[in-house]
Design a protein around this motif. Structure first.
Motif, PDB file in Angstrom:
ATOM      1  N   ASP A 119       1.001  -1.470  -0.158  1.00  0.00           N
ATOM      2  CA  ASP A 119      -0.366  -0.112   0.035  1.00  0.00           C
ATOM      3  C   ASP A 119       0.743   1.690  -0.192  1.00  0.00           C
ATOM      4  OD1 ASP A 119       0.967  -0.281   2.224  1.00  0.00           O
ATOM      5  OD2 ASP A 119      -1.078   0.258   3.258  1.00  0.00           O
ATOM      6  N   HIS A 120       1.942   1.030   0.141  1.00  0.00           N
ATOM      7  CA  HIS A 120       2.906   2.574  -0.545  1.00  0.00           C
ATOM      8  C   HIS A 120       3.505   2.642  -2.080  1.00  0.00           C
ATOM      9  CE1 HIS A 120       6.005   5.438   0.472  1.00  0.00           C
ATOM     10  NE2 HIS A 120       5.340   5.731   1.335  1.00  0.00           N
ATOM     11  N   PRO A 121       3.331   3.665  -2.059  1.00  0.00           N
ATOM     12  CA  PRO A 121       3.281   3.968  -4.085  1.00  0.00           C
ATOM     13  C   PRO A 121       5.018   3.829  -4.065  1.00  0.00           C
ATOM     14  CG  PRO A 121       2.581   5.722  -3.148  1.00  0.00           C
ATOM     15  CD  PRO A 121       2.351   5.015  -2.111  1.00  0.00           C
ATOM     16  N   ASP A 122       6.028   4.295  -3.219  1.00  0.00           N
ATOM     17  CA  ASP A 122       7.171   4.314  -3.514  1.00  0.00           C
ATOM     18  C   ASP A 122       8.496   3.257  -2.941  1.00  0.00           C
ATOM     19  OD1 ASP A 122       6.959   6.531  -4.042  1.00  0.00           O
ATOM     20  OD2 ASP A 122       7.707   7.297  -1.679  1.00  0.00           O
ATOM     21  N   TYR A 123       7.115   2.110  -2.695  1.00  0.00           N
ATOM     22  CA  TYR A 123       7.693   0.450  -2.892  1.00  0.00           C
ATOM     23  C   TYR A 123       6.853  -0.189  -3.073  1.00  0.00           C
ATOM     24  CZ  TYR A 123      10.200   3.413   0.291  1.00  0.00           C
ATOM     25  OH  TYR A 123      11.887   4.389   1.185  1.00  0.00           O
ATOM     26  N   ASP A 124       5.704  -0.599  -3.808  1.00  0.00           N
ATOM     27  CA  ASP A 124       5.187  -0.711  -4.795  1.00  0.00           C
ATOM     28  C   ASP A 124       5.827  -2.375  -4.862  1.00  0.00           C
ATOM     29  OD1 ASP A 124       2.461  -1.493  -5.612  1.00  0.00           O
ATOM     30  OD2 ASP A 124       2.382  -0.216  -6.992  1.00  0.00           O
ATOM     31  N   ILE A 125       4.833  -3.008  -4.171  1.00  0.00           N
ATOM     32  CA  ILE A 125       5.108  -4.865  -4.607  1.00  0.00           C
ATOM     33  C   ILE A 125       5.031  -5.488  -6.048  1.00  0.00           C
ATOM     34  CG2 ILE A 125       3.581  -5.829  -3.499  1.00  0.00           C
ATOM     35  CD1 ILE A 125       5.380  -7.848  -2.918  1.00  0.00           C
ATOM     36  N   TRP A 126       3.027  -3.989  -6.476  1.00  0.00           N
ATOM     37  CA  TRP A 126       2.431  -4.769  -7.675  1.00  0.00           C
ATOM     38  C   TRP A 126       3.407  -3.940  -8.800  1.00  0.00           C
ATOM     39  CZ3 TRP A 126      -0.848  -8.101  -6.105  1.00  0.00           C
ATOM     40  CH2 TRP A 126      -1.662  -7.496  -5.301  1.00  0.00           C
ATOM     41  N   GLY A 127       3.449  -2.657  -8.491  1.00  0.00           N
ATOM     42  CA  GLY A 127       4.405  -2.344  -9.476  1.00  0.00           C
ATOM     43  C   GLY A 127       5.518  -3.082 -10.266  1.00  0.00           C
ATOM     44  N   ALA A 128       6.562  -3.713  -9.303  1.00  0.00           N
ATOM     45  CA  ALA A 128       7.451  -4.600  -9.618  1.00  0.00           C
ATOM     46  C   ALA A 128       6.909  -5.986 -10.482  1.00  0.00           C
ATOM     47  CB  ALA A 128       8.169  -5.276  -8.758  1.00  0.00           C
ATOM     48  N   GLY A 129       5.992  -6.259 -10.651  1.00  0.00           N
ATOM     49  CA  GLY A 129       5.390  -6.887 -11.659  1.00  0.00           C
ATOM     50  C   GLY A 129       5.636  -8.092 -10.878  1.00  0.00           C
ATOM     51  N   ALA A 130       4.554  -8.426  -9.540  1.00  0.00           N
ATOM     52  CA  ALA A 130       4.843  -9.019  -8.883  1.00  0.00           C
ATOM     53  C   ALA A 130       3.211 -10.506  -9.290  1.00  0.00           C
ATOM     54  CB  ALA A 130       4.014  -9.002  -7.541  1.00  0.00           C
ATOM     55  N   ASP A 131       3.462 -11.255  -8.441  1.00  0.00           N
ATOM     56  CA  ASP A 131       2.219 -12.476  -9.108  1.00  0.00           C
ATOM     57  C   ASP A 131       1.628 -12.068  -7.741  1.00  0.00           C
ATOM     58  OD1 ASP A 131       1.111 -14.777  -9.527  1.00  0.00           O
ATOM     59  OD2 ASP A 131       2.605 -16.475  -9.274  1.00  0.00           O
ATOM     60  N   PRO A 132       0.022 -11.934  -8.403  1.00  0.00           N
ATOM     61  CA  PRO A 132      -0.289 -11.993  -8.015  1.00  0.00           C
ATOM     62  C   PRO A 132      -0.868 -13.584  -6.659  1.00  0.00           C
ATOM     63  CG  PRO A 132      -1.523 -11.803  -9.945  1.00  0.00           C
ATOM     64  CD  PRO A 132      -0.384 -11.638 -10.043  1.00  0.00           C
ATOM     65  N   GLU A 133      -1.104 -14.590  -6.939  1.00  0.00           N
ATOM     66  CA  GLU A 133      -0.920 -15.702  -6.945  1.00  0.00           C
ATOM     67  C   GLU A 133      -0.234 -15.777  -5.266  1.00  0.00           C
ATOM     68  OE1 GLU A 133      -3.534 -18.959  -6.126  1.00  0.00           O
ATOM     69  OE2 GLU A 133      -3.451 -17.408  -8.377  1.00  0.00           O
ATOM     70  N   LYS A 134       0.718 -15.556  -5.559  1.00  0.00           N
ATOM     71  CA  LYS A 134       1.640 -15.584  -4.807  1.00  0.00           C
ATOM     72  C   LYS A 134       1.721 -14.752  -3.540  1.00  0.00           C
ATOM     73  CE  LYS A 134       7.243 -15.317  -4.106  1.00  0.00           C
ATOM     74  NZ  LYS A 134       8.165 -15.712  -4.227  1.00  0.00           N
ATOM     75  N   VAL A 135       1.669 -13.214  -3.810  1.00  0.00           N
ATOM     76  CA  VAL A 135       1.224 -12.338  -3.194  1.00  0.00           C
ATOM     77  C   VAL A 135      -0.239 -12.199  -1.995  1.00  0.00           C
ATOM     78  CG1 VAL A 135       0.675  -9.816  -2.556  1.00  0.00           C
ATOM     79  CG2 VAL A 135       2.288 -10.048  -4.129  1.00  0.00           C
ATOM     80  N   TRP A 136      -1.113 -12.995  -2.453  1.00  0.00           N
ATOM     81  CA  TRP A 136      -2.072 -13.196  -1.756  1.00  0.00           C
ATOM     82  C   TRP A 136      -1.927 -14.752  -1.139  1.00  0.00           C
ATOM     83  CZ3 TRP A 136      -7.573 -11.537  -2.303  1.00  0.00           C
ATOM     84  CH2 TRP A 136      -7.563 -10.545  -2.672  1.00  0.00           C
TER      85      TRP A 136
END
Length: 190
Positions: A119-136
């Motif tokens: 939830d922080h744009p400066d450290y955004d895990i989503w912008g790094a192309g993270a796999d949603p399945e793994k993140v969840w």
């Protein structure tokens, strides 16, 4: 008691007058008991738990001054929102045990390796192309582990991954209960 914006120093917000605005709003709504909780990363002592760039940037407050203010200047309950960081439970426990909290809110903001934040744009895990399945999977597994530690009284935003995972970020397909189920046993045990 204070916003996250730059320049919102404790001397401007940890005041009896500011606390009274919260008390007045609560009273108007029929709320008899009210507590406050600041994020743990705002306090310099938290750097003993985790030396993350966001924490270094944000750690400017003295936790004991915060506690003294709430206890001595207000009739509010004293709380803190403390992040769950796997492998650092002993450090979190040490931080928490040194103060007399009315409640501790447990939260997860960072998942996986490195600095990736949900939830922080400066450290955004989503912008790094993270796999949603793994993140969840990681998020909900850790949510169960957070509960099992019994360091926390309240579980904060258990749907943060969903809330911040929507929009331009990816949500895994299928029945999402498979992720929530990962946390349920730990939550039920606690």
């Amino acid at each position: 008691l204070r916003p996250d914006d730059p320049g919102t120093t404790p001397d401007r917000y940890f005041t009896a007058a500011n606390a009274e605005t919260y008390r007045e709003a609560a009273t108007e709504r029929g709320i008899a008991e009210l507590g406050v909780s600041e994020h743990i990363y705002r306090f310099t002592d938290a750097l003993k738990i985790w030396d993350h760039p966001l924490w270094r940037e944000s750690a400017s407050d003295d936790v004991d001054e915060y506690c003294a203010f709430v206890r001595e200047e207000t009739d509010l309950r004293l709380g803190i929102e403390a992040d769950f960081i796997p492998g650092r439970e002993d450090r979190v426990a040490s931080f928490l045990e040194r103060r007399d909290w009315d409640y501790v809110v447990g939260s997860i903001h960072f998942v996986g390796e490195g600095d990736g934040a949900l939830d922080h744009p400066d450290y955004d895990i989503w912008g790094a192309g993270a796999d949603p399945e793994k993140v969840w999977t990681t998020y909900f597994t850790w949510l169960g582990e957070l509960a099992r530690t019994r360091l926390y009284d309240i579980l904060a935003h258990p749907d943060l991954v969903k809330y911040w995972g929507s929009g331009h970020r990816s949500i895994p397909g299928g029945d999402l209960r498979r992720f929530y189920d990962l946390a349920m046993e730990g939550i039920a045990e606690s």
